[in-house]
Design an enzyme around this catalytic site. Structure first.
Site: not given
Length: 146
Positions: A24, A101
């Site tokens: 991430y 995302h």
């Protein structure tokens, strides 16, 4: 005057920068907020930026966006794969919905490759790390100006 773009982030994104940074990234959610606000301001639009770990809170914010937003950017996180209630809330919107995302769900585990949110989304931005949010803001701006 254009209504603000609402940006919603789902569960565990409050840990951005420390949770699995190899997937991430190292940017925190505050970093993402700052970049989104700057990107939107450069286009003359404001941002309402929120994060919750609770499905019902996210749904309440989607309902709120019906009246107060020009577009909605949402990173549903894990709820994208599980929440029909969130999908149903998103389907009530008549504004552009951009699913966002940080990673590319299609390149990850099988269970991440389907999101219910995509069934209500105008478009999807994924795989660009924190920049996915900025790209989603640009997409939303393009749709509300079209």
């Amino acid at each position: 005057m254009v209504k603000p773009i609402h940006v919603l982030s789902g569960p565990n994104l409050n840990l951005l920068g420390t949770r699995e940074p190899e997937i991430y990234g190292k940017d925190t959610l505050d970093d993402v907020r700052t970049r989104c606000e700057a990107r939107a301001a450069s286009r003359g639009v404001s941002v309402v930026f929120r994060q919750s770990n609770h499905e019902g809170v996210l749904i309440d914010w989607v309902h709120e966006a019906r009246e107060s937003a020009s577009a909605l950017v949402i990173n549903p996180a894990g709820y994208g794969h599980t929440s029909i209630a969130l999908l149903d809330a998103l389907k009530t919107l008549s504004i552009p919905v951009i699913e966002c995302h940080l990673s590319n769900p299609a390149a990850r585990e099988e269970f991440r490759r389907h999101t219910y949110v995509s069934l209500a989304a105008t478009g999807i931005v994924s795989g660009f790390g924190a920049a996915s949010y900025e790209l989603a803001i640009e997409a939303a701006f393009g749709l509300i100006r079209a």
